[in-house]
Scaffold this motif. Structure first.
Motif, PDB file in Angstrom:
ATOM      1  N   GLU A   1      21.378  -4.457  -4.247  1.00 16.76           N
ATOM      2  CA  GLU A   1      20.458  -3.583  -4.995  1.00 16.76           C
ATOM      3  C   GLU A   1      19.072  -3.544  -4.358  1.00 16.76           C
ATOM      4  O   GLU A   1      18.475  -2.507  -4.210  1.00 16.76           O
ATOM      5  CB  GLU A   1      20.345  -4.019  -6.451  1.00 16.76           C
ATOM      6  N   GLU A   2      18.571  -4.711  -3.957  1.00 21.20           N
ATOM      7  CA  GLU A   2      17.237  -4.761  -3.363  1.00 21.20           C
ATOM      8  C   GLU A   2      17.232  -4.275  -1.912  1.00 21.20           C
ATOM      9  O   GLU A   2      16.170  -4.038  -1.339  1.00 21.20           O
ATOM     10  CB  GLU A   2      16.678  -6.179  -3.444  1.00 21.20           C
ATOM     11  N   ALA A   3      18.407  -4.140  -1.328  1.00 16.93           N
ATOM     12  CA  ALA A   3      18.508  -3.686   0.064  1.00 16.93           C
ATOM     13  C   ALA A   3      18.721  -2.174   0.152  1.00 16.93           C
ATOM     14  O   ALA A   3      18.700  -1.615   1.238  1.00 16.93           O
ATOM     15  CB  ALA A   3      19.651  -4.408   0.772  1.00 16.93           C
ATOM     16  N   TRP A   4      18.949  -1.518  -0.973  1.00 17.29           N
ATOM     17  CA  TRP A   4      19.220  -0.082  -0.979  1.00 17.29           C
ATOM     18  C   TRP A   4      17.925   0.666  -0.681  1.00 17.29           C
ATOM     19  O   TRP A   4      17.027   0.748  -1.500  1.00 17.29           O
ATOM     20  CB  TRP A   4      19.774   0.354  -2.333  1.00 17.29           C
ATOM     21  N   ASN A   5      17.808   1.169   0.529  1.00 10.10           N
ATOM     22  CA  ASN A   5      16.650   1.968   0.911  1.00 10.10           C
ATOM     23  C   ASN A   5      17.094   3.000   1.927  1.00 10.10           C
ATOM     24  O   ASN A   5      18.174   2.893   2.502  1.00 10.10           O
ATOM     25  CB  ASN A   5      15.517   1.081   1.449  1.00 10.10           C
TER      26      ASN A   5
ATOM     27  N   THR B   1      20.792   3.056  11.080  1.00 16.14           N
ATOM     28  CA  THR B   1      20.235   2.328   9.944  1.00 16.14           C
ATOM     29  C   THR B   1      19.999   3.233   8.735  1.00 16.14           C
ATOM     30  O   THR B   1      19.373   4.279   8.840  1.00 16.14           O
ATOM     31  CB  THR B   1      18.900   1.679  10.347  1.00 16.14           C
ATOM     32  N   GLY B   2      20.551   2.814   7.605  1.00 22.88           N
ATOM     33  CA  GLY B   2      20.312   3.516   6.353  1.00 22.88           C
ATOM     34  C   GLY B   2      21.098   4.805   6.155  1.00 22.88           C
ATOM     35  O   GLY B   2      20.984   5.438   5.107  1.00 22.88           O
ATOM     36  N   ALA B   3      21.923   5.198   7.125  1.00 22.44           N
ATOM     37  CA  ALA B   3      22.655   6.467   6.998  1.00 22.44           C
ATOM     38  C   ALA B   3      23.562   6.481   5.775  1.00 22.44           C
ATOM     39  O   ALA B   3      23.616   7.470   5.049  1.00 22.44           O
ATOM     40  CB  ALA B   3      23.469   6.750   8.265  1.00 22.44           C
ATOM     41  N   LEU B   4      24.269   5.389   5.537  1.00 20.38           N
ATOM     42  CA  LEU B   4      25.147   5.324   4.371  1.00 20.38           C
ATOM     43  C   LEU B   4      24.348   5.536   3.094  1.00 20.38           C
ATOM     44  O   LEU B   4      24.736   6.320   2.226  1.00 20.38           O
ATOM     45  CB  LEU B   4      25.880   3.979   4.322  1.00 20.38           C
ATOM     46  N   MET B   5      23.200   4.878   2.996  1.00 19.56           N
ATOM     47  CA  MET B   5      22.385   4.994   1.793  1.00 19.56           C
ATOM     48  C   MET B   5      21.809   6.400   1.642  1.00 19.56           C
ATOM     49  O   MET B   5      21.810   6.957   0.556  1.00 19.56           O
ATOM     50  CB  MET B   5      21.257   3.960   1.811  1.00 19.56           C
ATOM     51  N   ARG B   6      21.329   6.980   2.746  1.00 18.59           N
ATOM     52  CA  ARG B   6      20.767   8.337   2.667  1.00 18.59           C
ATOM     53  C   ARG B   6      21.829   9.342   2.254  1.00 18.59           C
ATOM     54  O   ARG B   6      21.558  10.256   1.478  1.00 18.59           O
ATOM     55  CB  ARG B   6      20.164   8.748   4.022  1.00 18.59           C
ATOM     56  N   ARG B   7      23.031   9.193   2.753  1.00 21.25           N
ATOM     57  CA  ARG B   7      24.105  10.151   2.459  1.00 21.25           C
ATOM     58  C   ARG B   7      24.653  10.005   1.036  1.00 21.25           C
ATOM     59  O   ARG B   7      25.030  10.985   0.415  1.00 21.25           O
ATOM     60  CB  ARG B   7      25.259   9.980   3.449  1.00 21.25           C
TER      61      ARG B   7
ATOM     62  N   ASP C   1       6.851  10.470   7.347  1.00 18.75           N
ATOM     63  CA  ASP C   1       6.097   9.564   6.473  1.00 18.75           C
ATOM     64  C   ASP C   1       6.890   8.315   6.099  1.00 18.75           C
ATOM     65  O   ASP C   1       6.363   7.424   5.436  1.00 18.75           O
ATOM     66  CB  ASP C   1       5.696  10.299   5.183  1.00 18.75           C
ATOM     67  N   VAL C   2       8.153   8.266   6.490  1.00 22.18           N
ATOM     68  CA  VAL C   2       8.999   7.132   6.112  1.00 22.18           C
ATOM     69  C   VAL C   2       8.936   6.069   7.207  1.00 22.18           C
ATOM     70  O   VAL C   2       9.285   6.332   8.361  1.00 22.18           O
ATOM     71  CB  VAL C   2      10.466   7.582   5.908  1.00 22.18           C
ATOM     72  N   PRO C   3       8.477   4.873   6.848  1.00 22.38           N
ATOM     73  CA  PRO C   3       8.377   3.816   7.861  1.00 22.38           C
ATOM     74  C   PRO C   3       9.755   3.330   8.293  1.00 22.38           C
ATOM     75  O   PRO C   3      10.743   3.507   7.577  1.00 22.38           O
ATOM     76  CB  PRO C   3       7.610   2.707   7.131  1.00 22.38           C
ATOM     77  N   GLY C   4       9.814   2.719   9.449  1.00 22.63           N
ATOM     78  CA  GLY C   4      11.052   2.096   9.894  1.00 22.63           C
ATOM     79  C   GLY C   4      11.393   0.913   8.997  1.00 22.63           C
ATOM     80  O   GLY C   4      10.529   0.373   8.294  1.00 22.63           O
ATOM     81  N   ILE C   5      12.642   0.523   9.027  1.00 23.17           N
ATOM     82  CA  ILE C   5      13.086  -0.602   8.201  1.00 23.17           C
ATOM     83  C   ILE C   5      12.402  -1.889   8.670  1.00 23.17           C
ATOM     84  O   ILE C   5      12.087  -2.042   9.846  1.00 23.17           O
ATOM     85  CB  ILE C   5      14.623  -0.734   8.233  1.00 23.17           C
ATOM     86  N   THR C   6      12.161  -2.775   7.748  1.00 19.32           N
ATOM     87  CA  THR C   6      11.506  -4.048   8.074  1.00 19.32           C
ATOM     88  C   THR C   6      12.542  -5.173   8.109  1.00 19.32           C
ATOM     89  O   THR C   6      13.652  -5.039   7.560  1.00 19.32           O
ATOM     90  CB  THR C   6      10.443  -4.413   7.025  1.00 19.32           C
ATOM     91  N   LYS C   7      12.176  -6.272   8.720  1.00 18.35           N
ATOM     92  CA  LYS C   7      13.049  -7.441   8.739  1.00 18.35           C
ATOM     93  C   LYS C   7      13.311  -7.920   7.311  1.00 18.35           C
ATOM     94  O   LYS C   7      14.432  -8.317   6.980  1.00 18.35           O
ATOM     95  CB  LYS C   7      12.448  -8.566   9.563  1.00 18.35           C
TER      96      LYS C   7
ATOM     97  N   ILE D   1      27.694  -0.044  10.982  1.00 20.20           N
ATOM     98  CA  ILE D   1      26.876   0.759  11.897  1.00 20.20           C
ATOM     99  C   ILE D   1      26.010   1.747  11.113  1.00 20.20           C
ATOM    100  O   ILE D   1      24.886   2.047  11.499  1.00 20.20           O
ATOM    101  CB  ILE D   1      27.779   1.500  12.911  1.00 20.20           C
ATOM    102  N   LEU D   2      26.528   2.228   9.983  1.00 22.37           N
ATOM    103  CA  LEU D   2      25.814   3.213   9.172  1.00 22.37           C
ATOM    104  C   LEU D   2      24.911   2.573   8.118  1.00 22.37           C
ATOM    105  O   LEU D   2      24.223   3.274   7.389  1.00 22.37           O
ATOM    106  CB  LEU D   2      26.817   4.154   8.491  1.00 22.37           C
ATOM    107  N   VAL D   3      24.933   1.250   8.062  1.00 20.00           N
ATOM    108  CA  VAL D   3      24.055   0.534   7.144  1.00 20.00           C
ATOM    109  C   VAL D   3      22.940  -0.162   7.916  1.00 20.00           C
ATOM    110  O   VAL D   3      21.767   0.022   7.619  1.00 20.00           O
ATOM    111  CB  VAL D   3      24.841  -0.505   6.305  1.00 20.00           C
TER     112      VAL D   3
END
Length: 156
Positions: free
Chosen positions: A127-131, A82-88, A140-146, A75-77
């Motif tokens: 590694e390539e998914a870490w955003n 989305t992306g909460a785990l990475m941001r934290r 200024d940060v766009p939403g995640i893309t497919k 849920i946090l990825v």
């Protein structure tokens, strides 16, 4: 002696990527999360939905959203946070201000431990998914893309 050292380094070059590819939730992430995050994000912590209903109360109790299962961590990825785990957990290398995420400090007691544990989490996510993108655009940060979502590894 030099030949032996070169052979060892050559083997390490091939083994390290293989290890990164084998990072799984069961073997690597669950024990890491339990050890480093379980006190505030364990089985007794609220779900993300519960946390969102009463953030101030849970923050006062020093509890964050539960991360003790594969599903609650996803849920946090992926979605809805989305992306909460990475941001934290980010060490600051993924954002312009170079400021680490507010939970990075909890990945270990030393800089070396934090860096090693972050490397494991990044290998699991991909590694390539870490955003640090959210589901929808924010500032200024766009939403995640497919395409970004397609790079997630998250092996169970």
């Amino acid at each position: 002696m030099k030949l032996k050292l070169l052979a060892t380094l050559a083997c390490a070059t091939f083994v390290i990527p293989a290890i990164a590819a084998d990072v799984t939730y069961r073997n690597d992430i669950k024990p890491l999360i339990k050890a480093q995050c379980g006190e505030c994000h364990g089985d007794d912590a609220p779900t993300l939905a519960e946390f969102d209903l009463d953030k101030e109360r849970y923050k006062k109790d020093k509890l964050g959203p539960r991360t003790s299962t594969y599903e609650t961590l996803l849920i946090l990825v992926g979605w809805p946070d989305t992306g909460a785990l990475m941001r934290r957990l980010d060490d600051g290398s993924s954002n312009a201000d170079k400021k680490p995420g507010n939970m990075y400090k909890n990945l270990g007691e030393t800089d070396e431990q934090r860096a090693a544990n972050l490397k494991i989490v990044k290998a699991w996510v991909g590694e390539e998914a870490w955003n640090l993108n959210r589901w929808a655009k924010r500032g200024d940060v766009p939403g995640i893309t497919k395409e970004q979502l397609d790079k997630l590894q998250l092996k169970y």
